[in-house]
Structure formats: structure tokens, C-alpha cells
Design an enzyme around this catalytic site. Structure first.
Site, PDB file in Angstrom:
ATOM      1  N   VAL A  33       1.178  50.846  79.730  1.00  0.00           N
ATOM      2  CA  VAL A  33      -0.028  51.541  80.193  1.00  0.00           C
ATOM      3  C   VAL A  33      -0.407  52.646  79.216  1.00  0.00           C
ATOM      4  CG1 VAL A  33      -1.002  52.958  82.038  1.00  0.00           C
ATOM      5  CG2 VAL A  33       0.372  50.937  82.596  1.00  0.00           C
ATOM      6  N   PRO A  53      10.664  59.655  75.653  1.00  0.00           N
ATOM      7  CA  PRO A  53      11.890  59.361  74.895  1.00  0.00           C
ATOM      8  C   PRO A  53      11.705  58.098  74.052  1.00  0.00           C
ATOM      9  CG  PRO A  53      12.356  59.672  77.259  1.00  0.00           C
ATOM     10  CD  PRO A  53      10.878  59.649  77.109  1.00  0.00           C
ATOM     11  N   GLY A  56      12.100  54.531  75.224  1.00  0.00           N
ATOM     12  CA  GLY A  56      11.138  53.951  76.175  1.00  0.00           C
ATOM     13  C   GLY A  56       9.846  53.457  75.522  1.00  0.00           C
ATOM     14  N   ASP A 116      -1.976  54.655  88.319  1.00  0.00           N
ATOM     15  CA  ASP A 116      -1.566  53.965  89.552  1.00  0.00           C
ATOM     16  C   ASP A 116      -1.327  54.863  90.754  1.00  0.00           C
ATOM     17  OD1 ASP A 116      -1.768  51.538  88.519  1.00  0.00           O
ATOM     18  OD2 ASP A 116       0.299  50.915  88.874  1.00  0.00           O
TER      19      ASP A 116
HETATM   20  C1  LIG Z   1      -9.548  49.021  85.369  1.00  0.00           C
HETATM   21  C2  LIG Z   1      -8.190  49.439  84.875  1.00  0.00           C
HETATM   22  C3  LIG Z   1      -8.410  50.398  83.735  1.00  0.00           C
HETATM   23  C4  LIG Z   1      -7.181  50.922  83.073  1.00  0.00           C
HETATM   24  O1  LIG Z   1      -6.149  51.220  83.730  1.00  0.00           O
HETATM   25  O2  LIG Z   1      -7.300  51.060  81.847  1.00  0.00           O
HETATM   26  C5  LIG Z   1      -7.413  50.039  86.041  1.00  0.00           C
HETATM   27  N1  LIG Z   1      -6.457  49.221  86.387  1.00  0.00           N
HETATM   28  C6  LIG Z   1      -6.410  48.115  85.592  1.00  0.00           C
HETATM   29  C7  LIG Z   1      -5.600  46.993  85.815  1.00  0.00           C
HETATM   30  C8  LIG Z   1      -4.694  46.780  86.904  1.00  0.00           C
HETATM   31  N2  LIG Z   1      -4.100  47.764  87.627  1.00  0.00           N
HETATM   32  C9  LIG Z   1      -3.298  47.165  88.593  1.00  0.00           C
HETATM   33  C10 LIG Z   1      -3.368  45.741  88.428  1.00  0.00           C
HETATM   34  C11 LIG Z   1      -2.642  44.698  89.252  1.00  0.00           C
HETATM   35  C12 LIG Z   1      -3.598  43.857  90.105  1.00  0.00           C
HETATM   36  C13 LIG Z   1      -4.331  44.645  91.173  1.00  0.00           C
HETATM   37  O3  LIG Z   1      -3.687  45.394  91.935  1.00  0.00           O
HETATM   38  O4  LIG Z   1      -5.556  44.480  91.246  1.00  0.00           O
HETATM   39  C14 LIG Z   1      -4.256  45.525  87.390  1.00  0.00           C
HETATM   40  C15 LIG Z   1      -4.716  44.201  86.837  1.00  0.00           C
HETATM   41  C16 LIG Z   1      -4.121  43.836  85.542  1.00  0.00           C
HETATM   42  O5  LIG Z   1      -3.070  44.407  85.135  1.00  0.00           O
HETATM   43  O6  LIG Z   1      -4.706  42.926  84.953  1.00  0.00           O
HETATM   44  C17 LIG Z   1      -2.470  47.856  89.558  1.00  0.00           C
HETATM   45  C18 LIG Z   1      -2.918  49.125  90.139  1.00  0.00           C
HETATM   46  N3  LIG Z   1      -3.915  49.948  89.696  1.00  0.00           N
HETATM   47  C19 LIG Z   1      -4.005  51.036  90.518  1.00  0.00           C
HETATM   48  C20 LIG Z   1      -2.987  50.921  91.517  1.00  0.00           C
HETATM   49  C21 LIG Z   1      -2.688  51.924  92.599  1.00  0.00           C
HETATM   50  C22 LIG Z   1      -3.485  51.740  93.850  1.00  0.00           C
HETATM   51  O7  LIG Z   1      -4.481  50.966  93.924  1.00  0.00           O
HETATM   52  O8  LIG Z   1      -3.116  52.433  94.806  1.00  0.00           O
HETATM   53  C23 LIG Z   1      -2.324  49.714  91.275  1.00  0.00           C
HETATM   54  C24 LIG Z   1      -1.159  49.136  92.004  1.00  0.00           C
HETATM   55  C25 LIG Z   1      -1.536  48.362  93.201  1.00  0.00           C
HETATM   56  C26 LIG Z   1      -0.338  47.871  93.933  1.00  0.00           C
HETATM   57  O9  LIG Z   1       0.763  48.384  93.723  1.00  0.00           O
HETATM   58  O10 LIG Z   1      -0.545  46.959  94.731  1.00  0.00           O
HETATM   59  C27 LIG Z   1      -4.928  52.122  90.396  1.00  0.00           C
HETATM   60  C28 LIG Z   1      -5.918  52.277  89.451  1.00  0.00           C
HETATM   61  N4  LIG Z   1      -6.181  51.421  88.446  1.00  0.00           N
HETATM   62  C29 LIG Z   1      -7.320  51.751  87.864  1.00  0.00           C
HETATM   63  C30 LIG Z   1      -7.817  51.183  86.697  1.00  0.00           C
HETATM   64  C31 LIG Z   1      -8.040  52.807  88.635  1.00  0.00           C
HETATM   65  C32 LIG Z   1      -9.061  52.163  89.598  1.00  0.00           C
HETATM   66  C33 LIG Z   1     -10.137  51.370  88.851  1.00  0.00           C
HETATM   67  C34 LIG Z   1     -10.998  50.550  89.763  1.00  0.00           C
HETATM   68  O11 LIG Z   1     -10.740  50.497  90.937  1.00  0.00           O
HETATM   69  O12 LIG Z   1     -11.955  49.950  89.272  1.00  0.00           O
HETATM   70  C35 LIG Z   1      -6.879  53.410  89.446  1.00  0.00           C
HETATM   71  C36 LIG Z   1      -7.298  53.898  90.831  1.00  0.00           C
HETATM   72  C37 LIG Z   1      -6.320  54.659  88.775  1.00  0.00           C
HETATM   73  C38 LIG Z   1      -6.062  54.551  87.305  1.00  0.00           C
HETATM   74  O13 LIG Z   1      -4.982  54.072  86.972  1.00  0.00           O
HETATM   75  O14 LIG Z   1      -6.931  54.981  86.521  1.00  0.00           O
HETATM   76  C39 LIG Z   1      -7.302  48.258  84.449  1.00  0.00           C
HETATM   77  C40 LIG Z   1      -8.075  46.976  84.045  1.00  0.00           C
HETATM   78  C41 LIG Z   1      -8.580  47.109  82.625  1.00  0.00           C
HETATM   79  C42 LIG Z   1      -9.099  45.849  82.059  1.00  0.00           C
HETATM   80  O15 LIG Z   1      -8.297  44.967  81.699  1.00  0.00           O
HETATM   81  O16 LIG Z   1     -10.317  45.711  81.933  1.00  0.00           O
HETATM   82  N1  LIG Z   2      -3.274  51.601  86.073  1.00  0.00           N
HETATM   83  C1  LIG Z   2      -2.790  50.474  85.642  1.00  0.00           C
HETATM   84  O1  LIG Z   2      -3.501  49.670  85.117  1.00  0.00           O
HETATM   85  C2  LIG Z   2      -1.348  50.158  85.737  1.00  0.00           C
HETATM   86  C3  LIG Z   2      -0.915  48.881  85.461  1.00  0.00           C
HETATM   87  C4  LIG Z   2       0.448  48.633  85.499  1.00  0.00           C
HETATM   88  C5  LIG Z   2       1.327  49.686  85.811  1.00  0.00           C
HETATM   89  N2  LIG Z   2       0.859  50.901  86.091  1.00  0.00           N
HETATM   90  C6  LIG Z   2       1.743  52.049  86.431  1.00  0.00           C
HETATM   91  O2  LIG Z   2       1.785  52.947  85.331  1.00  0.00           O
HETATM   92  C7  LIG Z   2       3.107  53.471  85.151  1.00  0.00           C
HETATM   93  C8  LIG Z   2       3.647  53.115  83.782  1.00  0.00           C
HETATM   94  O3  LIG Z   2       3.603  51.732  83.622  1.00  0.00           O
HETATM   95  P1  LIG Z   2       4.116  51.023  82.312  1.00  0.00           P
HETATM   96  O4  LIG Z   2       3.928  49.571  82.501  1.00  0.00           O
HETATM   97  O5  LIG Z   2       3.538  51.681  81.154  1.00  0.00           O
HETATM   98  O6  LIG Z   2       5.667  51.355  82.441  1.00  0.00           O
HETATM   99  P2  LIG Z   2       6.791  51.278  81.317  1.00  0.00           P
HETATM  100  O7  LIG Z   2       8.082  51.167  82.047  1.00  0.00           O
HETATM  101  O8  LIG Z   2       6.434  50.297  80.275  1.00  0.00           O
HETATM  102  O9  LIG Z   2       6.696  52.704  80.666  1.00  0.00           O
HETATM  103  C9  LIG Z   2       7.171  53.857  81.256  1.00  0.00           C
HETATM  104  C10 LIG Z   2       7.226  54.906  80.174  1.00  0.00           C
HETATM  105  O10 LIG Z   2       7.390  56.195  80.747  1.00  0.00           O
HETATM  106  C11 LIG Z   2       8.333  56.917  79.926  1.00  0.00           C
HETATM  107  N3  LIG Z   2       8.896  57.975  80.763  1.00  0.00           N
HETATM  108  C12 LIG Z   2       9.602  57.857  81.890  1.00  0.00           C
HETATM  109  N4  LIG Z   2       9.883  59.096  82.389  1.00  0.00           N
HETATM  110  C13 LIG Z   2       9.333  59.980  81.555  1.00  0.00           C
HETATM  111  C14 LIG Z   2       9.250  61.402  81.541  1.00  0.00           C
HETATM  112  N5  LIG Z   2       9.769  62.158  82.505  1.00  0.00           N
HETATM  113  N6  LIG Z   2       8.603  61.999  80.528  1.00  0.00           N
HETATM  114  C15 LIG Z   2       8.019  61.257  79.548  1.00  0.00           C
HETATM  115  N7  LIG Z   2       8.068  59.918  79.526  1.00  0.00           N
HETATM  116  C16 LIG Z   2       8.713  59.296  80.533  1.00  0.00           C
HETATM  117  C17 LIG Z   2       9.288  55.873  79.433  1.00  0.00           C
HETATM  118  O11 LIG Z   2       9.940  56.294  78.283  1.00  0.00           O
HETATM  119  C18 LIG Z   2       8.325  54.723  79.172  1.00  0.00           C
HETATM  120  O12 LIG Z   2       7.754  54.860  77.872  1.00  0.00           O
HETATM  121  C19 LIG Z   2       3.910  52.905  86.293  1.00  0.00           C
HETATM  122  O13 LIG Z   2       3.929  53.854  87.352  1.00  0.00           O
HETATM  123  C20 LIG Z   2       3.156  51.662  86.712  1.00  0.00           C
HETATM  124  O14 LIG Z   2       3.302  51.393  88.089  1.00  0.00           O
HETATM  125  C21 LIG Z   2      -0.442  51.156  86.031  1.00  0.00           C
END
Ligand SMILES: C[C@@]1(CC(=O)O)C2=NC(=C\c3[nH]c(c(CCC(=O)O)c3CC(=O)O)Cc3[nH]c(c(CC(=O)O)c3CCC(=O)O)/C=C3\N/C(=C\2)[C@@H](CCC(=O)O)[C@]3(C)CC(=O)O)/[C@H]1CCC(=O)O
Ligand SMILES: NC(=O)c1ccc[n+]([C@@H]2O[C@H](COP(=O)([O-])OP(=O)(O)OC[C@H]3O[C@@H](n4cnc5c(N)ncnc54)[C@H](O)[C@@H]3O)[C@@H](O)[C@H]2O)c1
Length: 547
Positions: A33, A53, A56, A116
Site C-alpha cells: 500500500v 524497518p 518490511g 483501510d
Molecule cells: C480506491 C483505492 C485507492 C487507494 O487506496 O489508492 C482505495 N482502496 C483501493 C482498493 C481496495 N481496498 C480494499 C480492497 C479489497 C476489496 C474491497 O473491499 O472492495 C481493494 C480492491 C483491490 O485491492 O483491488 C480494502 C479496503 N479498503 C478500505 C477498507 C476499510 C473499510 O472499508 O472499512 C478495506 C478493507 C475492507 C475489508 O476488510 O473488508 C478503505 C478505503 N479504501 C479506499 C481507497 C478508501 C475508500 C475509497 C472509496 O470508497 O472509493 C478508504 C475508505 C480509505 C483509504 O484507504 O484511503 C484503491 C483502488 C485503487 C485502484 O486500483 O484504482
Molecule cells: N486501502 C487499501 O487499498 C488497502 C489495500 C490493502 C491493504 N490495506 C491495509 O493497509 C495496511 C498496509 O497494507 P500492506 O499491504 O502495505 O501491508 P504490508 O504488510 O505489505 O506492509 C506493512 C508495512 O508496514 C511497516 N510497519 C509495520 N509497523 C510499522 C511501524 N510501527 N512503523 C513503521 N512501519 C511499520 C512494515 O515494515 C511494512 O513495510 C494494512 O493495514 C492493510 O490492511 C489497504
């Protein structure tokens, strides 16, 4: 008043284009991420520091560190990392650490995104399409990130391939324009000209434009016109006129005579000046202008309508209705859409069919129907349409004086986008002759009138005619998006608008059609729908809803 202003929905995000150039962005975490976040902020020219670190780090983050694209701190997050930071993006797989980071950011008023964890985000990321200077972000406001990704890809797939490149060229042109016209008071003119370039040039032509073309195009800023790319390069006016400027009939007769031998003959016969009392001269002027400015070849019979300034009124009426249609496109695009099929009806098209010809010539995917009660006029209109190769886009129908003005079923149509009409202005032969002699006016009429009685006189004059249209529109409602007509007198316009109000129409527009000369004509359009036309062409002096 309900419907006048946008309704407040609430529950959305404020979508902005945040400028982080040279701002300090701290990315906490170095996994998958974090790698995505780093790309986003580097693409916005921020100064990026990564804390994580080393064990990671994923390959991409390690590469950025190696390439010195980011600063790097090899350890876990510590509160002092927030010193001097403008934005925090946390992506760690440790929810306790995430919450601590968010709390500290709140205390220090640093905007933060904790991946997330929506409740711990000051802003969410979205799915972004990027093509050069163009960026499109899709947000589902936390409902479905995967769907955001799917919608974004769908939108991107629908865009022309060269959109970004065209925008880049427009950016360069705008900067050059601001250099040659820097004064703040030039603002409105600058913006209007620039908008028209964007509206009238295709994306292909914008991409094609090189430095020389830009310099040449900027030469047209002062007169306020917009040539086509082809015209810039060859010096030739294309025959398909794009209709992008206000048409003022300020004709240089001598110049026109040099361009057009037929016009030279009437000018010479009148000893070098144009007599508006000579029907042949007036008719030739119209023919020559239609040919020169619109590439239209038109034959006008001796006993049918040819008002002296017809080209100008006709064209300004046509442009006005085009603006209305463009800005009330059900697809909510606010400019001319060349792919949109539009069907119009010209009520009483006349021998010249001039309105339909101008509409068809300036809009390549529009279709027209024309009606008339006079078979001689229709026969002549057919000749004019065929002579200009427009027969495939125009259908004519003879109607009866007592039949409907908008005969949808006889035309085999379910609906129309608009109607236009230049109604007979007079209610009696006497009124016509009085007006033409100048009765009740200062001096006599300034020009000859070549209209036949069938074209000039109808029961109730122009107002009576258009009131019939209003009654028909009450039955047809939104089977026609815009009903419209031209008027000879402002008093008729006032009566019509009062009538529209009493029948419950709240969406209407009025235009004063100037010709550059003394006489004025008016145009009124009304709709049963709720899409209001935008006042796109201020210089054409039209307004809506506040007469
Ligand atoms: C758009 C995108 C941008 C980016 O991150 O760059 C983005 N998430 C992306 C992908 C993605 N994220 C997740 C999946 C798995 C499938 C799924 O769950 O759908 C996939 C799909 C994949 O990986 O393909 C898991 C997920 N995401 C969030 C949660 C927590 C929750 O909902 O509570 C959970 C865990 C849910 C669980 O545990 O069930 C939360 C957030 N993710 C957001 C953005 C924000 C809301 C944006 C919006 O609503 O439009 C928000 C609120 C905060 C933030 O992180 O900024 C990027 C697509 C970029 C691209 O490819 O174009
Ligand atoms: N928004 C999204 O699109 C999305 C999608 C997938 C996962 N996530 C969430 O984002 C988070 C990171 O996901 P990921 O796939 O990059 O995980 P990852 O396991 O690949 O990376 C985690 C990173 O955090 C670092 N880290 C852990 N503790 C730390 C600390 N105290 N200080 C500094 N660095 C620290 C590790 O060294 C590692 O680089 C998770 O909580 C995951 O659930 C978000």
C-alpha cells in the site's frame, strides 16, 4: 423556489485537486500500500520521506529509496517524525501503531490517511485515471473501493485516446494567450475566445496543432473569430462552417464585389452602392453572403420572401437555438456534441428553407423536417436543399392552414428536439402595406420587401400564429424539448411570455436578434422540461426567465 438551486444531498466528500508540490509528506510503512501512496505523492511533486524497518520494505519501495526519489528512515515510526510534516500517509500492518499515529496527527493538525481505517482518515484516496495533465478520481465514499476501480476503468475506456495530449496543447495555447493579452480587463474576452476554441476544434485538431499553428491562431484573438486548423494552414475557409461566432452584418460591399462577380454586377448597376430598394440587389446580397460565409448555394424566386437582412437574423436565430440545444443536452454535456443526433422542425420553411439550410450546414449530425402550406414554396425549397446536397438530412411536408403546426404523426416521428419558425408577421394585407410604407413609424421602411402575401399575412399576425403553437405544445408537452419562434415586435414577445406563464411554463428564453442595422427581431423558446439553457453567449444578448 424548488428546483431553482441544486438540492443539498450531504454525505459526500469534498473532492479537490490538492497542491502538494514541495510539501513534506511522510509515508509510514513500506509495503504494497505504501508503494502505491508513494507513486501518488511523487506524481504530485511532493517531498517524500518513508519511515519503515528495512526488512518490511517491498521491492518497489526499496527501488524508490535506492533511486533517492524519497528520503528514508530505517526504523519504526516515532512521534518526532511528524516535525515539519504537511501530510501523513500511514500504511502499516499494526492497528495499534496506526491509531497512535492518527491521534498524534490530530493533535498537531496534520491531515492524515490511515489506509483501510476510514474513521482515522481526514481524507480518503480514490481510484485515479491519469493521462498527461488530465486526472479523474472516482470515490465511492468508502462503500466499495473495488467498484471505484471498476468505474474508473470504464470511464477511462470511454475517453478518446488523445484527450490528455489535446489538453496539454490547450494549456500551452492558454499560456501564450495570457502573454499577448495579459490585462485583467481582457479576462472575459480571453475566456470566451478560449472556450470557443475548445468547443469548436476537435481533439484531433488540438493535438495536431504545432507552435506555428498556435501563433497563427492567436492572430484571430483580436477580431474574436475562430478559424479551423485547415483554414490556418491553407488560408481557405472550409465549406462546412462551424458557426462559432456572432454574425454581424457589417458588410464591406466593395470587398464582397471583388470576391463575387454576381454581386459586383448589382453593385455596379447601382453606381457603386447597394440600393435596399432594388429587389434584385437585396436578393443577390443574401445569395452572396450565404455563399461566402456558409458555402450555401441558394436560389431565391422573385415573388417569395427575402428580407434585406435575412442572413443575419436567420443565422443569429439558428445560433441561439443551437446554444439552447447544446446546453440542455440530456447527457449533461455543456457544449456542442458532434455525436448527438438532433431532429428539428422548421414550421413554414419557405421557398429559401434558409433556417434549415443554415442548421444543417453548421451541424453535421442534425436532421431537419420542414413544413409549408404553399406548394410553390415547397418546390423551391426542395431545389435549394438538393442543390446543397442536404436532401438526405431534410424532409419536407405540405401542411394545410387548418391542420396542426407540429404534425408529429404525419412526419412519422415520436418526438422532436426543437421547432423553429419565422411566422408571417402581419394580421392583414393592410397591416403589411402600412408597415412597409412606414405608417406609424418615423420615415419610411428602410428596404424593399419581396415577400408574397402567403408568407407575410396570417390570422392574428405572428402572435396569433405562435399562440396556436403554444396550444399545440400543451398537448404535446415534452414530445418536443424546445418550441421556438421569431417575432417582429417586442410587444408580441411580452404577450407571449405572459401566455406561457399562464399555461404553467416556467422554462423559457428570449433573445433579441441584432442585425447590426436598425431593425430588430426577437426569438422566444419554451420547454416543458426542466433543463434550463445556460447563458453561453452573453454577447448575443439573450437571457431567460426574468422578462
Ligand atoms: C480506491 C483505492 C485507492 C487507494 O487506496 O489508492 C482505495 N482502496 C483501493 C482498493 C481496495 N481496498 C480494499 C480492497 C479489497 C476489496 C474491497 O473491499 O472492495 C481493494 C480492491 C483491490 O485491492 O483491488 C480494502 C479496503 N479498503 C478500505 C477498507 C476499510 C473499510 O472499508 O472499512 C478495506 C478493507 C475492507 C475489508 O476488510 O473488508 C478503505 C478505503 N479504501 C479506499 C481507497 C478508501 C475508500 C475509497 C472509496 O470508497 O472509493 C478508504 C475508505 C480509505 C483509504 O484507504 O484511503 C484503491 C483502488 C485503487 C485502484 O486500483 O484504482
Ligand atoms: N486501502 C487499501 O487499498 C488497502 C489495500 C490493502 C491493504 N490495506 C491495509 O493497509 C495496511 C498496509 O497494507 P500492506 O499491504 O502495505 O501491508 P504490508 O504488510 O505489505 O506492509 C506493512 C508495512 O508496514 C511497516 N510497519 C509495520 N509497523 C510499522 C511501524 N510501527 N512503523 C513503521 N512501519 C511499520 C512494515 O515494515 C511494512 O513495510 C494494512 O493495514 C492493510 O490492511 C489497504
Amino acid at each position: 423556489m424548488k428546483g431553482q438551486y441544486p438540492e443539498i444531498q450531504g454525505g459526500g466528500s469534498l473532492i479537490l485537486a490538492w497542491q502538494v508540490k514541495n510539501k513534506h509528506v511522510l509515508v509510514i510503512g513500506g509495503g504494497d500500500v505504501a508503494a502505491g501512496r508513494i507513486v501518488n505523492v511523487l506524481n504530485s511533486d511532493a517531498k517524500v520521506t518513508v519511515v519503515s524497518p528495512r526488512e518490511g520494505l517491498n521491492d518497489e519501495v526499496a527501488f524508490r529509496i535506492d533511486q533517492k526519489q524519497v528520503n528514508y528512515v530505517d526504523r519504526k515510526f516515532e512521534p518526532s517524525d511528524l516535525d515539519g510534516v504537511d501530510m501523513v500517509l500511514a500504511a502499516v500492518d499494526d492497528s495499534e501503531a496506526s491509531t497512535q499515529i492518527y491521534k498524534l496527527c490530530q493533535e498537531r493538525r496534520i491531515p492524515a490517511n490511515i489506509a483501510d481505517v476510514p474513521p482515522e482518515c481526514d481524507f480518503y484516496f480514490g481510484s485515479v485515471h491519469r493521462d498527461g495533465p488530465l486526472q479523474i478520481m472516482v470515490s465511492t465514499n468508502g462503500n466499495g473501493p473495488k467498484l471505484a476501480n471498476i468505474v474508473r476503468r470504464k470511464i477511462a475506456a470511454g475517453l478518446p485516446e488523445n484527450t490528455g495530449a489535446a489538453i496539454q496543447k490547450v494549456g500551452t495555447l492558454r499560456r501564450k494567450l495570457r502573454k499577448i493579452a495579459p490585462a485583467p480587463e481582457e479576462g472575459p474576452k480571453r475566456m470566451q475566445w478560449m472556450s470557443k476554441v475548445c468547443e469548436t476544434w476537435s481533439l484531433e485538431d488540438l493535438c495536431e496543432m504545432d507552435e506555428d499553428d498556435m501563433e497563427a491562431l492567436l492572430g484571430y484573438y483580436k477580431p474574436g473569430t475562430i478559424p479551423k486548423l485547415q483554414e490556418l494552414r491553407t488560408g481557405e475557409t472550409p465549406t462546412v462552417f462551424d458557426g462559432s461566432f456572432d454574425y454581424e452584418e457589417d458588410v464591406d460591399f466593395k470587398a464582397l464585389a471583388l470576391q463575387d462577380a454576381e454581386f459586383a454586377k448589382v453593385l455596379d448597376a447601382n453606381a457603386g452602392y447597394l440600393s435596399f430598394y432594388d429587389p434584385q440587389a437585396v436578393k443577390q446580397l443574401t445569395k452572396s453572403l450565404l455563399k461566402r460565409d456558409f458555402g450555401l448555394c441558394i436560389d431565391l424566386p422573385d415573388d417569395r420572401l427575402c428580407p434585406p437582412v435575412s442572413t443575419c437574423y436567420s443565422y443569429n436565430y439558428v445560433r441561439w437555438i443551437q446554444d439552447i440545444i447544446d446546453t440542455t443536452n440530456p447527457a449533461y454535456t455543456d457544449a456542442y456534441d458532434p455525436n448527438r443526433y438532433v431532429t428539428g422542425l422548421d414550421i413554414g420553411t419557405g421557398a429559401s428553407a434558409i433556417y434549415s439550410l443554415l442548421l444543417l450546414r453548421t451541424r453535421s449530425s442534425w436532421l431537419m423536417c420542414g413544413t409549408d402550406i404553399d406548394s410553390a414554396s415547397l418546390a423551391h425549397a426542395t431545389t435549394n436543399i438538393e442543390a446543397n446536397d442536404l436532401a438526405s438530412r431534410m424532409r419536407l411536408l405540405q401542411t394545410s392552414p387548418s391542420g396542426p403546426l407540429i404534425p408529429l404523426s404525419a412526419l412519422g416521428l415520436d418526438r422532436l428536439d426543437f421547432t423553429i419558425c419565422n411566422p408571417p408577421f402581419f394580421s392583414s394585407t393592410k397591416e403589411m402595406h402600412d408597415s412597409l410604407r412606414g405608417e406609424g413609424k418615423k420615415g419610411r421602411a428602410s428596404a424593399v420587401c419581396t415577400g408574397a402575401e402567403v408568407e407575410m399575412v396570417t390570422t392574428g399576425g405572428d402572435l396569433g400564429f405562435v399562440l396556436r403553437m403554444v396550444e399545440e405544445s400543451r398537448a404535446l408537452q415534452d414530445k418536443v424539448q424546445w418550441y421556438s419562434s421569431m417575432f417582429g415586435k417586442l410587444s408580441s414577445v411580452n404577450v407571449l411570455v405572459a401566455k406561457l406563464k399562464t399555461v404553467g411554463i416556467t422554462n423559457w428564453a428570449v433573445s433579441c436578434l441584432h442585425s447590426g442595422g436598425r431593425t430588430r427581431r426577437w426569438a422566444v423558446a419554451w420547454s416543458w422540461g426542466d433543463m434550463r439553457p445556460r447563458n453561453v453567449s452573453k454577447s448575443r444578448r439573450w437571457w431567460s426567465a426574468d422578462l
